[in-house]
Design a protein around this motif. Structure first.
Motif, mmCIF file in Angstrom:
data_model
loop_
_atom_site.group_PDB
_atom_site.id
_atom_site.type_symbol
_atom_site.label_atom_id
_atom_site.label_comp_id
_atom_site.label_asym_id
_atom_site.label_seq_id
_atom_site.Cartn_x
_atom_site.Cartn_y
_atom_site.Cartn_z
ATOM 1 N N LEU A 58 4.321 -2.232 -5.534
ATOM 2 C CA LEU A 58 5.446 -2.826 -6.249
ATOM 3 C C LEU A 58 5.916 -4.086 -5.518
ATOM 4 N N PRO A 59 5.092 -5.126 -5.448
ATOM 5 C CA PRO A 59 5.479 -6.324 -4.703
ATOM 6 C C PRO A 59 6.647 -7.042 -5.375
ATOM 7 N N GLY A 60 7.560 -7.526 -4.548
ATOM 8 C CA GLY A 60 8.698 -8.286 -5.051
ATOM 9 C C GLY A 60 9.879 -7.450 -5.503
ATOM 10 N N PHE A 61 9.771 -6.141 -5.457
ATOM 11 C CA PHE A 61 10.868 -5.274 -5.872
ATOM 12 C C PHE A 61 11.681 -4.834 -4.663
ATOM 13 N N GLN A 62 12.984 -4.706 -4.863
ATOM 14 C CA GLN A 62 13.876 -4.150 -3.856
ATOM 15 C C GLN A 62 14.091 -2.682 -4.187
ATOM 16 N N LYS A 63 14.605 -1.915 -3.227
ATOM 17 C CA LYS A 63 14.774 -0.483 -3.476
ATOM 18 C C LYS A 63 15.773 -0.209 -4.593
ATOM 19 N N ASP A 64 16.729 -1.118 -4.827
ATOM 20 C CA ASP A 64 17.689 -0.930 -5.922
ATOM 21 C C ASP A 64 17.054 -1.129 -7.297
ATOM 22 N N ASP A 65 15.885 -1.782 -7.345
ATOM 23 C CA ASP A 65 15.179 -2.028 -8.604
ATOM 24 C C ASP A 65 14.299 -0.853 -9.013
ATOM 25 N N ILE A 66 14.150 0.140 -8.137
ATOM 26 C CA ILE A 66 13.200 1.233 -8.360
ATOM 27 C C ILE A 66 13.957 2.529 -8.591
ATOM 28 N N LEU A 122 10.091 2.344 1.081
ATOM 29 C CA LEU A 122 9.564 1.094 0.526
ATOM 30 C C LEU A 122 9.452 0.080 1.655
ATOM 31 N N LYS A 123 8.232 -0.428 1.868
ATOM 32 C CA LYS A 123 8.020 -1.430 2.905
ATOM 33 C C LYS A 123 6.902 -2.359 2.469
ATOM 34 N N ASP A 124 7.155 -3.668 2.540
ATOM 35 C CA ASP A 124 6.165 -4.697 2.204
ATOM 36 C C ASP A 124 5.579 -4.513 0.802
ATOM 37 N N GLY A 125 6.405 -4.114 -0.150
ATOM 38 C CA GLY A 125 5.959 -3.971 -1.532
ATOM 39 C C GLY A 125 5.182 -2.699 -1.822
ATOM 40 N N ILE A 126 5.114 -1.783 -0.864
ATOM 41 C CA ILE A 126 4.409 -0.510 -1.056
ATOM 42 C C ILE A 126 5.435 0.617 -1.034
ATOM 43 N N LEU A 127 5.540 1.332 -2.147
ATOM 44 C CA LEU A 127 6.404 2.506 -2.238
ATOM 45 C C LEU A 127 5.567 3.710 -1.839
ATOM 46 N N LYS A 128 6.061 4.481 -0.854
ATOM 47 C CA LYS A 128 5.347 5.674 -0.399
ATOM 48 C C LYS A 128 6.195 6.896 -0.705
#
Length: 148
Positions: A58-66, A122-128
């Motif tokens: 999820l590149p470019g997303f912040q945690k509030d967007d997910i 979420l780190k560097d556009g990768i949600l784990k």
């Protein structure tokens, strides 16, 4: 008198026309009202004895967007992008204004999990995600008997 096209080539042209007609009828434009604005994203899923491990790009997303939700037995990951940008000249007249909106969503069938213990980062556009399995959800192999 007759078309001067060899018989084999005439058949190819007829087949080509049939394929083109089929593609025209079922093109993306015809299905556009049914598709909506939902897009997908790439995920990798691994399974261990104790958990499912999900990595979503999820590149470019912040945690509030997910948004991550679980409604037994479906886990849903949804990311929403809302961008507004505008450029004004020195007299504050609008020169250009652009808006982008998109919703990315994936749904996964994951029964027999401990939903209250799902962890996400979420780190560097990768949600784990780490999704723990219920302890008693191990698969039991059943042997078929020969006495029939």
């Amino acid at each position: 008198m007759f078309d001067l096209i060899p018989f084999g080539r005439r058949r190819e042209d007829a087949f080509g026309q049939l394929v083109k007609s089929f593609n025209d009828v079922f093109s993306d434009d015809w299905f556009a009202p049914f598709k909506g604005n939902v897009m997908s994203f790439h995920t990798d899923i691994r399974e261990t004895d104790k958990a499912y491990l999900v990595e979503a790009e999820l590149p470019g997303f912040q945690k509030d967007d997910i948004e991550i939700s679980y409604a037994d037995p479906y886990l849903m990951i949804k990311a929403t992008r809302k961008e507004d940008s505008s450029i004004e000249d020195s007299d504050r007249h609008m020169v250009r204004q652009e808006r982008r909106y998109g919703e990315y969503m994936r749904k996964f069938y994951v029964p027999d999990i401990q939903d209250e213990q799902i962890s996400a980062s979420l780190k560097d556009g990768i949600l784990k995600l780490e999704i723990p399995k219920k302890p008693n959800s191990r698969v039991k192999r059943i042997q078929i008997r020969d006495d029939m």
